[in-house]
Structures are given as structure tokens and as C-alpha cells.
Write a protein that holds these residues in place. Structure first.
Motif, mmCIF file in Angstrom:
data_model
loop_
_atom_site.group_PDB
_atom_site.id
_atom_site.type_symbol
_atom_site.label_atom_id
_atom_site.label_comp_id
_atom_site.label_asym_id
_atom_site.label_seq_id
_atom_site.Cartn_x
_atom_site.Cartn_y
_atom_site.Cartn_z
ATOM 1 N N SER A 36 0.829 -1.197 0.000
ATOM 2 C CA SER A 36 0.000 0.000 0.000
ATOM 3 C C SER A 36 0.865 1.250 0.000
ATOM 4 O O SER A 36 0.611 2.204 -0.717
ATOM 5 C CB SER A 36 -0.897 -0.012 1.227
ATOM 6 N N HIS A 37 1.968 1.260 0.797
ATOM 7 C CA HIS A 37 2.849 2.432 0.853
ATOM 8 C C HIS A 37 3.503 2.662 -0.500
ATOM 9 O O HIS A 37 3.629 3.787 -0.971
ATOM 10 C CB HIS A 37 3.902 2.216 1.933
ATOM 11 N N GLN A 39 2.440 1.955 -3.353
ATOM 12 C CA GLN A 39 1.494 2.420 -4.360
ATOM 13 C C GLN A 39 0.996 3.828 -4.073
ATOM 14 O O GLN A 39 0.381 4.445 -4.916
ATOM 15 C CB GLN A 39 0.305 1.452 -4.414
ATOM 16 N N THR A 40 1.284 4.361 -2.878
ATOM 17 C CA THR A 40 0.713 5.655 -2.535
ATOM 18 C C THR A 40 1.607 6.826 -2.889
ATOM 19 O O THR A 40 1.169 7.969 -2.773
ATOM 20 C CB THR A 40 0.380 5.734 -1.036
ATOM 21 N N PHE A 41 2.868 6.597 -3.269
ATOM 22 C CA PHE A 41 3.685 7.743 -3.682
ATOM 23 C C PHE A 41 3.669 7.864 -5.198
ATOM 24 O O PHE A 41 3.954 6.904 -5.897
ATOM 25 C CB PHE A 41 5.137 7.622 -3.216
ATOM 26 N N ALA A 43 0.988 10.618 -3.515
ATOM 27 C CA ALA A 43 -0.440 10.643 -3.174
ATOM 28 C C ALA A 43 -1.015 12.049 -3.239
ATOM 29 O O ALA A 43 -2.191 12.244 -2.951
ATOM 30 C CB ALA A 43 -0.635 10.063 -1.779
ATOM 31 N N LYS A 44 -0.192 13.017 -3.594
ATOM 32 C CA LYS A 44 -0.655 14.414 -3.682
ATOM 33 C C LYS A 44 0.250 15.159 -4.655
ATOM 34 O O LYS A 44 1.296 14.617 -5.072
ATOM 35 C CB LYS A 44 -0.611 15.070 -2.298
ATOM 36 N N GLN A 75 0.423 12.403 -10.743
ATOM 37 C CA GLN A 75 0.055 13.530 -9.879
ATOM 38 C C GLN A 75 0.574 14.821 -10.527
ATOM 39 O O GLN A 75 1.591 14.810 -11.219
ATOM 40 C CB GLN A 75 0.674 13.399 -8.479
ATOM 41 N N TYR A 102 8.085 15.315 -1.843
ATOM 42 C CA TYR A 102 7.059 16.170 -2.451
ATOM 43 C C TYR A 102 7.559 17.591 -2.757
ATOM 44 O O TYR A 102 6.790 18.417 -3.222
ATOM 45 C CB TYR A 102 5.827 16.234 -1.547
#
Length: 341
Positions: A36-37, A39-41, A43-44, A75, A102
Motif C-alpha cells: 500500500s505504501h 502504491q501511494t507515492f 499521493a498528492k 500527480q 514532495y
């Protein structure tokens, strides 16, 4: 006859079974969390800081490459110009941000291989404080003279400078700029000297070259191309490793026949970086995106239309280039050609 209840009775779970199930559940949960981690970068949206004013090479390259990198990352990449203090304001903004991947910044020789050597208060080490992503593009310089200088080749320039000491004056965008470093290094290799005339930026220096107030300069090809095509300036050599399709009759340093330049070349480059210590997965995703983006057909065409050569290096190649360029610039400083304030 067995009762219904007795048929479905089971043995109570042993400690070993309970422990095994707990370990399996924990492993599954950790694996899911890791996946999950990963795949989340990102996330914004990502912030890309441009440490120069709008309209210059750094700004142009970032606005061509970043939208394609954003597509690859899934993103948006928001760009902000934060110029000032020889790019220190923008670089420090990136370095003060959380190290989460980010906040990024564009790098160039000024911020990565010159300021750290000439500014004692620069506040960062380019080899320790950045997560390098990719050296995206480069562009060669052109050794250029005013038509009033009676030379038409680099060999003739060397002969003229030795026969007329003090008559050559070259311009740059200021003390400690990449243009001063590249010109000083070339003059050092050629064994000649010229008076340095610093300006507030490269543009006024080029204007004075066109007007004959100075007679030598090494501007970027994109900046000087219109004047060369109009015959207002004379190109002697190009600093890249291969000839430019825009100047097919102008030799590279290695083709001039000057022994000291046989294996020598120079290019101004622009790349991307984050602060050191960002998560490994963020670094991997960012490096992949910024390495792939310049190769997209539309991006490459746009870069080449602006006279940039696609490099799209790996982070490891980028680091080697920084090491090499820092060493070269230290030698220029040691020669006394550039004074550290």
C-alpha cells in the motif's frame, strides 16, 4: 450412535497453532502495508522549485519536462519560480521542506558546482544534501568573437592573443558564473589570457559583444544563434562532443587540431533533485519519471527546438558528472583565474 454435536466437535487449538496463525496474519498485514505504501507515492501534488526568474534556460526546461514527468507519476507537478541570491533562495526552500519527496528543485552548474565553491555561506553540499534524480539536458557553448577581431579559427585566436597581450576582453553574466568558469578554463588550456568584464547577466554581455565593446564570449548556442546566422558574430568552435546541426561547419574543440583540447568538452546542463534522505520508493519513482520524461517524442522535439540536447541520465551518472565538474572548477579557482570573495 454419535450425536450431532459430537460429530462436529473439534480439538481446541494448541498454542503452536495460535502462534502460527498470528505470525501469518502479521506477515500478511506487513506485506499489505508495504504494498500500500509503495502504491501511494505520490499521493498528492509535487512542488518543483525553479531557483531562477521566468524565461531563462532553467525555467524553459522545467516547463517542458515536468508535465510529462507528472503524467508518469500520476500527480500534478506545481512549479514556482523562487529566484535570488545566485539561486540560493530557491535551493534553500527545497532543502528546508520535509524530506518526503514532495518538494523538488531544478539544479544547474551555478547551484551545484559553482556556488558551493565560491560562496563560503552557501549552506549546502551538493554531494551530500541532494537526492539526485536526473541530469535532464545540456547545451553547448560557442566560442564567439566580434567580426573586428582578425581571426576565423581557434588556432588564429591563440596566435592573436599571444601577439597582442591585453587586447582580448571577454564578457560574462558576473563573477563566479558558469560562463566565467567555462571561459577561464578554456583560456587556461589554450595558454592565453583575456580581460574579464563582468555584467549583471549574460544578456547585457552579449549586447556589448554585438556592439564591439568586448570582443570575445562563450554564450549558449541558443542565445547566439540569430546573431551568427545574421553574420554579426563569428563562431570559432563549439564546446560539445559533436557538431551542431545548426552550425555544421563549426568544429568541436576536439576537431580544432589543438592538442590541449583533444579530449576536452564542456556543456551547460540542467537537472532535477530532491533533498537528501527522502523515502527510497519516492526516490525510485521520481528518478524513473524524470529520466523517462525527456525521451517522450513531443518533449524531445520541444527541447531540441530550444537547442537543448537530451541527456536524461541516471542518478549515478548525474553524481559522477557533479564530481568531475567540481574537480574541474576547483582547478580553475586554484589557477587564480577566479577570486573567491
Amino acid at each position: 450412535m454419535q450425536s450431532v454435536g459430537s460429530r462436529f466437535m473439534t480439538k481446541p487449538p494448541t498454542f503452536e497453532r495460535v502462534a502460527a496463525r498470528a505470525v501469518a496474519a502479521l506477515a500478511c498485514s506487513l506485506a499489505c502495508a508495504t504494498a500500500s505504501h509503495a502504491q501511494t507515492f505520490p499521493a498528492k501534488p509535487i512542488l518543483l522549485i525553479l531557483p531562477t526568474a521566468p524565461g531563462g534556460p532553467v525555467d524553459i526546461v522545467a516547463r517542458i519536462v515536468a508535465p510529462e514527468a507528472a503524467k508518469l507519476l500520476g500527480q500534478p507537478i506545481v512549479m514556482e519560480n523562487r529566484p535570488g541570491a545566485s539561486q540560493k533562495i530557491g535551493i534553500h526552500s527545497m532543502l528546508r521542506a520535509p524530506r518526503d519527496g514532495y518538494t523538488l528543485a531544478t539544479l544547474s552548474p551555478a547551484s551545484a558546482t559553482i556556488n558551493p565553491l565560491v560562496d563560503r555561506n552557501v549552506g549546502y553540499d551538493p554531494l551530500k544534501d541532494f537526492t539526485l534524480l536526473s541530469q535532464a539536458v545540456g547545451h553547448p557553448a560557442v566560442v564567439t568573437v566580434h567580426p573586428s577581431v582578425p581571426v576565423r579559427s581557434l588556432q588564429e585566436l591563440v596566435a592573436y592573443a599571444k601577439a597582442n597581450p591585453g587586447k582580448l576582453a571577454y564578457g560574462s553574466g558576473g563573477n563566479g558564473t558558469s560562463l566565467q568558469f567555462s571561459t577561464s578554463e578554456l583560456l587556461m588550456k589554450l595558454g592565453i589570457t583575456a580581460v574579464h568584464v563582468p555584467y549583471k547577466s549574460d544578456g547585457p554581455a552579449l549586447n556589448d559583444l554585438l556592439g564591439g565593446q568586448i570582443n570575445l564570449m562563450m554564450p549558449a548556442l541558443a542565445a547566439v544563434k540569430p546573431a551568427l546566422e545574421a553574420g554579426r558574430l563569428v563562431p570559432l568552435a563549439i564546446s560539445g562532443t559533436s557538431r551542431s546541426p545548426h552550425l555544421p561547419n563549426v568544429p568541436t574543440y576536439g576537431e580544432t587540431g589543438i592538442a590541449e583540447l583533444k579530449d576536452y568538452s564542456y556543456r551547460v546542463w540542467i537537472g532535477f533533485a530532491a533533498g537528501a534522505g527522502i523515502p527510497e520508493e519516492a526516490a525510485r519513482r521520481l528518478q524513473d519519471a524524470f529520466m523517462r520524461a525527456p525521451h517522450a517524442p513531443a518533449v524531445r522535439r520541444s527541447l531540441e527546438a530550444n537547442e537543448f540536447e537530451v541527456i536524461a541520465s541516471t542518478a549515478q551518472q548525474f553524481a559522477r558528472e557533479l564530481h568531475t565538474e567540481l574537480d574541474r572548477n576547483r582547478k580553475v579557482i586554484a589557477s587564480g583565474a577566479i577570486t573567491i570573495e
